[in-house]
Design a protein around this motif. Structure first.
Motif, PDB file in Angstrom:
ATOM      1  N   ASN A 172       2.021  -0.150  -1.125  1.00 43.86           N
ATOM      2  CA  ASN A 172       1.121   0.219  -2.214  1.00 43.86           C
ATOM      3  C   ASN A 172      -0.203  -0.544  -2.135  1.00 43.86           C
ATOM      4  OD1 ASN A 172       2.699   1.511  -5.083  1.00 43.86           O
ATOM      5  ND2 ASN A 172       0.485   1.536  -4.804  1.00 43.86           N
ATOM      6  N   ASP A 173      -0.119  -1.820  -1.773  1.00 43.79           N
ATOM      7  CA  ASP A 173      -1.329  -2.631  -1.638  1.00 43.79           C
ATOM      8  C   ASP A 173      -2.244  -2.068  -0.555  1.00 43.79           C
ATOM      9  OD1 ASP A 173      -0.479  -4.323  -3.635  1.00 43.79           O
ATOM     10  OD2 ASP A 173       0.283  -5.859  -2.260  1.00 43.79           O
ATOM     11  N   ALA A 174      -1.644  -1.662   0.567  1.00 38.38           N
ATOM     12  CA  ALA A 174      -2.439  -1.090   1.658  1.00 38.38           C
ATOM     13  C   ALA A 174      -3.057   0.239   1.240  1.00 38.38           C
ATOM     14  CB  ALA A 174      -1.562  -0.906   2.903  1.00 38.38           C
ATOM     15  N   ILE A 175      -2.291   1.069   0.541  1.00 38.05           N
ATOM     16  CA  ILE A 175      -2.805   2.355   0.071  1.00 38.05           C
ATOM     17  C   ILE A 175      -3.934   2.138  -0.940  1.00 38.05           C
ATOM     18  CG2 ILE A 175      -2.215   4.462  -1.201  1.00 38.05           C
ATOM     19  CD1 ILE A 175       0.606   4.250  -0.009  1.00 38.05           C
ATOM     20  N   LYS A 176      -3.760   1.144  -1.793  1.00 43.69           N
ATOM     21  CA  LYS A 176      -4.794   0.827  -2.777  1.00 43.69           C
ATOM     22  C   LYS A 176      -6.110   0.474  -2.095  1.00 43.69           C
ATOM     23  CE  LYS A 176      -5.773  -2.339  -6.623  1.00 43.69           C
ATOM     24  NZ  LYS A 176      -5.239  -3.465  -7.444  1.00 43.69           N
ATOM     25  N   THR A 177      -6.042  -0.296  -1.016  1.00 46.75           N
ATOM     26  CA  THR A 177      -7.249  -0.662  -0.268  1.00 46.75           C
ATOM     27  C   THR A 177      -7.893   0.570   0.361  1.00 46.75           C
ATOM     28  OG1 THR A 177      -6.374  -2.869   0.203  1.00 46.75           O
ATOM     29  CG2 THR A 177      -8.132  -2.065   1.630  1.00 46.75           C
ATOM     30  N   GLU A 178      -7.066   1.448   0.940  1.00 44.19           N
ATOM     31  CA  GLU A 178      -7.592   2.686   1.529  1.00 44.19           C
ATOM     32  C   GLU A 178      -8.287   3.534   0.457  1.00 44.19           C
ATOM     33  OE1 GLU A 178      -4.433   4.848   3.367  1.00 44.19           O
ATOM     34  OE2 GLU A 178      -3.709   3.099   4.457  1.00 44.19           O
ATOM     35  N   ALA A 179      -7.619   3.676  -0.683  1.00 47.23           N
ATOM     36  CA  ALA A 179      -8.168   4.510  -1.753  1.00 47.23           C
ATOM     37  C   ALA A 179      -9.478   3.922  -2.286  1.00 47.23           C
ATOM     38  CB  ALA A 179      -7.147   4.648  -2.885  1.00 47.23           C
ATOM     39  N   ALA A 180      -9.527   2.599  -2.413  1.00 43.05           N
ATOM     40  CA  ALA A 180     -10.742   1.951  -2.913  1.00 43.05           C
ATOM     41  C   ALA A 180     -11.934   2.244  -2.021  1.00 43.05           C
ATOM     42  CB  ALA A 180     -10.524   0.447  -3.028  1.00 43.05           C
ATOM     43  N   GLY A 181     -11.680   2.388  -0.722  1.00 40.95           N
ATOM     44  CA  GLY A 181     -12.756   2.738   0.206  1.00 40.95           C
ATOM     45  C   GLY A 181     -13.341   4.110  -0.062  1.00 40.95           C
ATOM     46  N   ARG A 182     -12.601   4.942  -0.784  1.00 39.92           N
ATOM     47  CA  ARG A 182     -13.074   6.276  -1.165  1.00 39.92           C
ATOM     48  C   ARG A 182     -13.483   6.316  -2.635  1.00 39.92           C
ATOM     49  NH1 ARG A 182      -9.014  10.555   1.876  1.00 39.92           N
ATOM     50  NH2 ARG A 182      -8.526   9.262   3.687  1.00 39.92           N
ATOM     51  N   GLY A 183     -13.507   5.162  -3.272  1.00 37.65           N
ATOM     52  CA  GLY A 183     -13.868   5.112  -4.686  1.00 37.65           C
ATOM     53  C   GLY A 183     -12.774   5.607  -5.602  1.00 37.65           C
ATOM     54  N   LEU A 184     -11.520   5.512  -5.164  1.00 34.17           N
ATOM     55  CA  LEU A 184     -10.394   6.026  -5.933  1.00 34.17           C
ATOM     56  C   LEU A 184      -9.495   4.888  -6.398  1.00 34.17           C
ATOM     57  CD1 LEU A 184      -9.410   9.039  -3.625  1.00 34.17           C
ATOM     58  CD2 LEU A 184     -10.699   9.153  -5.774  1.00 34.17           C
ATOM     59  N   TYR A 185      -8.848   5.097  -7.548  1.00 40.15           N
ATOM     60  CA  TYR A 185      -7.904   4.144  -8.110  1.00 40.15           C
ATOM     61  C   TYR A 185      -6.547   4.830  -8.264  1.00 40.15           C
ATOM     62  CZ  TYR A 185     -12.220   1.684  -9.188  1.00 40.15           C
ATOM     63  OH  TYR A 185     -13.445   1.064  -9.086  1.00 40.15           O
ATOM     64  N   LEU A 186      -5.480   4.043  -8.142  1.00 39.80           N
ATOM     65  CA  LEU A 186      -4.140   4.612  -8.091  1.00 39.80           C
ATOM     66  C   LEU A 186      -3.423   4.612  -9.431  1.00 39.80           C
ATOM     67  CD1 LEU A 186      -2.762   2.990  -4.795  1.00 39.80           C
ATOM     68  CD2 LEU A 186      -4.091   5.102  -5.065  1.00 39.80           C
ATOM     69  N   ARG A 187      -2.533   5.594  -9.600  1.00 38.09           N
ATOM     70  CA  ARG A 187      -1.559   5.612 -10.674  1.00 38.09           C
ATOM     71  C   ARG A 187      -0.247   5.004 -10.141  1.00 38.09           C
ATOM     72  NH1 ARG A 187      -5.772   7.133 -12.373  1.00 38.09           N
ATOM     73  NH2 ARG A 187      -6.228   9.013 -13.584  1.00 38.09           N
ATOM     74  N   PRO A 188       0.712   4.707 -11.022  1.00 41.78           N
ATOM     75  CA  PRO A 188       2.015   4.227 -10.543  1.00 41.78           C
ATOM     76  C   PRO A 188       2.707   5.280  -9.687  1.00 41.78           C
ATOM     77  CG  PRO A 188       1.754   3.806 -12.887  1.00 41.78           C
ATOM     78  CD  PRO A 188       0.625   4.707 -12.494  1.00 41.78           C
ATOM     79  N   ARG A 189       3.460   4.822  -8.697  1.00 42.17           N
ATOM     80  CA  ARG A 189       4.182   5.784  -7.846  1.00 42.17           C
ATOM     81  C   ARG A 189       5.306   6.451  -8.644  1.00 42.17           C
ATOM     82  NH1 ARG A 189       5.177   0.701  -5.360  1.00 42.17           N
ATOM     83  NH2 ARG A 189       7.303  -0.043  -5.727  1.00 42.17           N
ATOM     84  N   PHE A 190       5.632   7.654  -8.236  1.00 43.96           N
ATOM     85  CA  PHE A 190       6.535   8.525  -9.001  1.00 43.96           C
ATOM     86  C   PHE A 190       7.422   9.246  -7.989  1.00 43.96           C
ATOM     87  CE2 PHE A 190       7.895  11.389 -12.231  1.00 43.96           C
ATOM     88  CZ  PHE A 190       7.395  10.944 -13.461  1.00 43.96           C
ATOM     89  N   SER A 191       8.733   9.078  -8.096  1.00 37.70           N
ATOM     90  CA  SER A 191       9.667   9.625  -7.109  1.00 37.70           C
ATOM     91  C   SER A 191      10.386  10.866  -7.622  1.00 37.70           C
ATOM     92  CB  SER A 191      10.713   8.575  -6.730  1.00 37.70           C
ATOM     93  OG  SER A 191      10.134   7.503  -6.030  1.00 37.70           O
TER      94      SER A 191
END
Length: 229
Positions: free
Chosen positions: A135-154
């Protein structure tokens, strides 16, 4: 994107292990603590951390069927629709700590029941720790696109259909890329594996990576509920 990880970097929450063991307050006795640490050491020596995730455009028309179009598949879920409000994209992910853990669980269920129980709890906490690191790695990737994450949902959470496991496996080619197989009854092998979706949007919201179960903000608009609501 494919990821592998170093087990030494995992921050496994001991309190979660104790909670899985039914210890909900106070500290366990020294013998239990020592057993937990021994099991974690054995798991660290045997886990094989693998993960794959991919971002897709997201469309949520907010119709009466609670349709969610993730580009790679469609589903209907009121609780997931609520979680994804304001999102423009979605990350679909699959992660595992590997098949050796199942072998250890099987061995100790036959030879050392108490160690087997602790290993079940510790391996459950370890897959969560691996998902958090991912999740931390995905958060960094998303931040590079100006995006913020919601909680993961299974799939299987709230009214997000468990049948959508098949769609995730097909969309990501999970068995090929991550080494997780899906049975006819929708069980994953290795058993300590997770699939999930994570909404991404421009709104910067205080959503914790571990999800709503550990967040105290009960009035959050994007909070997950165990029942649709």
């Amino acid at each position: 994107m494919n990821m592998t990880g170093n087990p030494e970097e995992l921050k496994v929450n001991r309190r979660e292990i104790y909670r899985y063991l039914g210890i909900r307050s106070g500290e366990p006795d020294q013998a239990t603590q020592a057993l937990v640490e021994s099991v974690l050491k054995e798991l660290t020596d045997n886990v094989q951390l693998r993960e794959f995730h991919q971002m897709f455009p997201l469309h949520v028309p907010q119709d009466e069927l609670h349709t969610i179009d993730m580009t790679c598949f469609r589903t209907h879920s009121r609780s997931l629709e609520k979680n994804l409000r304001g999102c423009s994209d979605i990350i679909v992910m699959a992660a595992t700590i590997g098949s050796k853990v199942d072998l250890l669980l099987r061995r100790y269920s036959l030879t050392n029941a108490s160690r087997g129980v602790v290993m079940q709890a510790a391996s459950a906490a370890m897959i969560e720790a691996w998902c958090n690191l991912t999740n931390d790695a995905i958060k960094t990737e998303a931040a590079g696109r100006g995006l913020y994450l919601r909680p993961r949902f299974s799939p299987g959470y709230g009214d997000f259909p468990l049948d959508n496991q098949r769609d995730i496996f097909q969309a990501l080619q999970v068995e090929k890329r991550v080494g997780i197989a899906l049975t006819e009854s929708l069980l994953m092998i290795p058993s300590k594996s997770v699939t999930a979706v994570i909404g991404a949007g421009r709104d910067h919201l205080p959503c914790v990576r571990e999800g709503c179960e550990v967040c105290s903000k009960a009035d959050c608009l994007y909070r997950r509920n165990s029942a649709a609501g």
